[in-house]
Scaffold this motif. Structure first.
Motif, short mmCIF file in Angstrom:
data_model
loop_
_atom_site.label_atom_id
_atom_site.label_comp_id
_atom_site.label_asym_id
_atom_site.label_seq_id
_atom_site.Cartn_x
_atom_site.Cartn_y
_atom_site.Cartn_z
N SER A 165 -8.79 41.61 41.99
CA SER A 165 -8.29 40.22 42.71
C SER A 165 -8.46 40.50 44.25
CB SER A 165 -6.81 40.43 42.43
OG SER A 165 -6.09 39.36 43.10
N LYS A 166 -8.94 39.77 45.05
CA LYS A 166 -9.18 39.98 46.44
C LYS A 166 -7.83 39.84 47.30
CE LYS A 166 -13.58 38.28 45.82
NZ LYS A 166 -14.16 37.21 45.08
N LEU A 167 -7.03 39.01 46.63
CA LEU A 167 -5.48 38.95 47.32
C LEU A 167 -4.94 40.22 47.14
CD1 LEU A 167 -3.40 37.48 48.71
CD2 LEU A 167 -2.71 36.28 46.62
N GLY B 152 -12.05 27.35 43.75
CA GLY B 152 -12.76 28.59 43.19
C GLY B 152 -11.81 29.65 42.21
N VAL B 153 -11.14 28.59 41.44
CA VAL B 153 -10.32 29.43 40.28
C VAL B 153 -10.90 30.40 39.44
CG1 VAL B 153 -8.31 27.95 40.60
CG2 VAL B 153 -10.08 27.59 38.89
N ALA B 154 -12.20 30.16 39.17
CA ALA B 154 -13.14 31.04 38.00
C ALA B 154 -12.03 31.00 36.94
CB ALA B 154 -13.31 32.16 38.61
N SER B 155 -12.13 32.10 36.28
CA SER B 155 -11.27 32.14 35.09
C SER B 155 -9.79 32.41 35.07
CB SER B 155 -12.06 32.92 33.82
OG SER B 155 -12.21 34.24 34.65
N GLY B 156 -9.78 32.55 36.45
CA GLY B 156 -8.06 32.60 36.54
C GLY B 156 -7.45 33.90 36.93
N THR B 157 -8.17 34.89 37.17
CA THR B 157 -7.52 36.32 37.38
C THR B 157 -6.44 36.17 38.65
OG1 THR B 157 -9.59 37.48 36.75
CG2 THR B 157 -7.96 38.69 38.07
N GLY C 291 -5.73 23.75 41.22
CA GLY C 291 -6.77 24.73 41.07
C GLY C 291 -8.35 24.08 40.69
N VAL C 292 -9.23 24.35 42.04
CA VAL C 292 -10.43 23.58 41.50
C VAL C 292 -11.53 24.43 41.28
CG1 VAL C 292 -12.14 22.48 43.27
CG2 VAL C 292 -9.71 21.90 43.65
N GLU C 293 -12.37 24.00 40.60
CA GLU C 293 -13.36 24.56 39.89
C GLU C 293 -14.66 23.94 39.50
OE1 GLU C 293 -14.40 28.29 39.62
OE2 GLU C 293 -16.14 27.18 38.99
N PHE C 294 -15.89 24.17 39.91
CA PHE C 294 -16.82 22.91 39.60
C PHE C 294 -17.75 23.57 38.24
CE2 PHE C 294 -20.41 24.21 42.81
CZ PHE C 294 -20.66 25.32 42.44
N ALA C 295 -17.65 24.78 37.84
CA ALA C 295 -18.41 25.11 36.59
C ALA C 295 -17.77 24.84 35.33
CB ALA C 295 -18.59 26.53 36.81
N ALA D 299 -13.81 20.03 39.89
CA ALA D 299 -14.37 19.16 41.01
C ALA D 299 -15.13 20.29 41.82
CB ALA D 299 -13.02 18.64 41.67
N ASP D 300 -15.85 19.59 42.52
CA ASP D 300 -16.71 20.36 43.63
C ASP D 300 -15.80 20.45 45.05
OD1 ASP D 300 -18.39 21.25 45.58
OD2 ASP D 300 -20.25 20.45 44.45
N ALA D 301 -15.33 21.65 45.49
CA ALA D 301 -14.54 21.87 46.78
C ALA D 301 -15.26 21.25 47.89
CB ALA D 301 -14.34 23.33 46.93
N ALA E 237 -9.07 29.87 49.44
CA ALA E 237 -10.67 29.68 49.18
C ALA E 237 -11.35 30.95 48.73
CB ALA E 237 -11.16 29.15 50.26
N ASP E 238 -11.96 31.01 47.49
CA ASP E 238 -12.68 32.17 47.20
C ASP E 238 -14.08 31.35 46.20
OD1 ASP E 238 -13.84 34.55 46.38
OD2 ASP E 238 -12.34 34.90 44.80
N ILE E 239 -14.87 30.53 47.21
CA ILE E 239 -15.91 29.90 46.62
C ILE E 239 -17.41 30.57 46.88
CG2 ILE E 239 -14.90 27.67 46.09
CD1 ILE E 239 -16.13 26.67 48.80
N ALA E 240 -17.37 31.45 47.49
CA ALA E 240 -18.69 32.26 47.98
C ALA E 240 -19.72 31.42 48.02
CB ALA E 240 -19.00 33.37 46.35
N GLN E 241 -19.65 30.52 48.87
CA GLN E 241 -20.63 29.58 49.20
C GLN E 241 -21.28 29.66 50.39
OE1 GLN E 241 -21.28 25.78 48.25
NE2 GLN E 241 -20.98 26.24 45.99
N PRO E 242 -22.53 29.30 50.73
CA PRO E 242 -22.90 29.34 52.15
C PRO E 242 -22.05 28.09 52.81
CG PRO E 242 -24.82 29.17 50.69
CD PRO E 242 -23.49 29.15 49.84
C1 LIG Z 1 -15.85 34.61 43.19
S1 LIG Z 1 -15.33 33.62 42.00
C2 LIG Z 1 -13.71 33.35 42.21
C3 LIG Z 1 -12.79 34.44 41.77
C4 LIG Z 1 -11.22 33.93 41.66
N1 LIG Z 1 -10.93 33.44 42.93
C5 LIG Z 1 -10.25 35.27 41.45
O1 LIG Z 1 -10.08 36.03 42.29
O2 LIG Z 1 -10.19 35.29 40.26
C6 LIG Z 1 -16.02 32.00 42.79
C7 LIG Z 1 -15.78 30.69 41.96
O3 LIG Z 1 -16.03 29.67 42.72
C8 LIG Z 1 -16.59 28.79 41.92
N2 LIG Z 1 -17.39 27.48 42.81
C9 LIG Z 1 -18.21 28.04 43.60
N3 LIG Z 1 -18.73 27.02 44.69
C10 LIG Z 1 -17.61 25.97 44.32
C11 LIG Z 1 -17.58 24.67 44.84
N4 LIG Z 1 -18.20 24.00 45.94
N5 LIG Z 1 -16.32 23.84 44.13
C12 LIG Z 1 -15.63 24.52 43.34
N6 LIG Z 1 -15.98 25.80 42.68
C13 LIG Z 1 -17.01 26.21 43.26
C14 LIG Z 1 -17.71 29.36 41.12
O4 LIG Z 1 -18.13 28.78 39.94
C15 LIG Z 1 -16.97 30.80 40.84
O5 LIG Z 1 -16.04 30.39 39.57
#
Ligand SMILES: C[S@@+](CC[C@H](N)C(=O)[O-])C[C@H]1O[C@@H](n2cnc3c(N)ncnc32)[C@H](O)[C@@H]1O
Length: 233
Positions: A60-62, A85-90, A107-111, A134-136, A154-159
């Protein structure tokens, strides 16, 4: 269940605990809002009438940012958090523990597959979690559900992550509220050095009017990651 020798509240951050074992090892922990339910490989510890969940800085980065010494943590009991970017919720599960029954985590997640896991592991067990598939990058799509919040995490790892984070914070963050943003350098720009990427993301937040208060590099917990805390004026 493992019994630690000592449990104390974190000296700076309400809702966070430090458990100490016989060999002197210390771990962060939060009070489980869903007793008996684990989200990942955390350990459950009974402490008086509370059940604690250990919180792993390598997962967990926090937690990593707290270990690395951030001094501002606006995630505390009762606050509302928009989590991108909640992913699976850690990490979100620990945020849900900390904010407690009076707080709310949007909690927003697009996958879709990952969101299903988040719902099954986290949201169904916790009344303070509102899952949003939804898409952030398009915050207007969830503006009818999300309220004004105290924290945008925010933890969406996106450009262009900082741009999307600022778009969300412009819309949903209270004045005086905080952005907490994890920057994964390699997901944002593989051609730049991590420092160049951090600088660009931080500069973008500043150009959008946010005051950057803290920046921590997350090594050894996460390679080439930084964690930023910024405030909305
Ligand atoms: C690094 S993981 C998050 C890990 C989580 N924050 C944790 O610490 O447990 C990044 C997540 O962001 C989601 N994500 C990436 N771009 C997104 C976007 N534009 N909208 C919503 N979710 C997005 C990915 O599908 C992925 O599940």
């Amino acid at each position: 269940m493992i019994r630690p020798v000592k449990v104390v509240e974190h000296e700076k951050f309400p809702g966070i605990y430090v458990v100490e074992y016989e060999d002197g090892t210390k771990k962060l922990a939060t009070v489980n809002l869903a007793p008996g339910v684990k989200v990942y490989d955390e350990t459950l510890i009974q402490h008086g009438d509370k059940e604690l969940r250990t919180w792993n800085p390598y997962r967990s980065k926090l937690a990593g940012a707290i270990h690395k010494g951030i001094t501002i943590n606006p995630i505390k009991p009762g606050v509302k958090v928009l989590y991108l970017g909640v992913a699976s919720g850690t990490t979100p599960s620990h945020v849900s523990d900390i904010i407690g029954p009076k707080g709310v985590l949007f909690g927003v997640e697009f996958a879709p597959r990952v969101m299903r896991e988040f719902i099954e592991k986290v949201a169904v067990h916790r009344e303070n979690v509102v899952p949003l598939l939804a898409d952030a990058r398009f915050p207007t799509k969830y503006a009818h559900v999300v309220e004004l919040v105290d924290v945008v995490y925010a933890d969406i790892a996106q450009p262009f992550q900082a741009k999307y984070v600022a778009d969300n914070a412009d819309m949903f963050l209270k004045s005086g509220g905080y952005i907490m943003m994890a920057i994964k350098a390699m997901s944002i720009d593989v051609t730049a050095t991590p420092s160049e990427t951090y600088k660009r993301e931080i500069t973008h937040l500043e150009e959008r009017g946010y005051k950057v208060k803290e920046v921590k590099h997350l090594e050894p917990y996460d390679e080439a990651h930084a964690f930023v805390v910024a405030q909305k004026p």
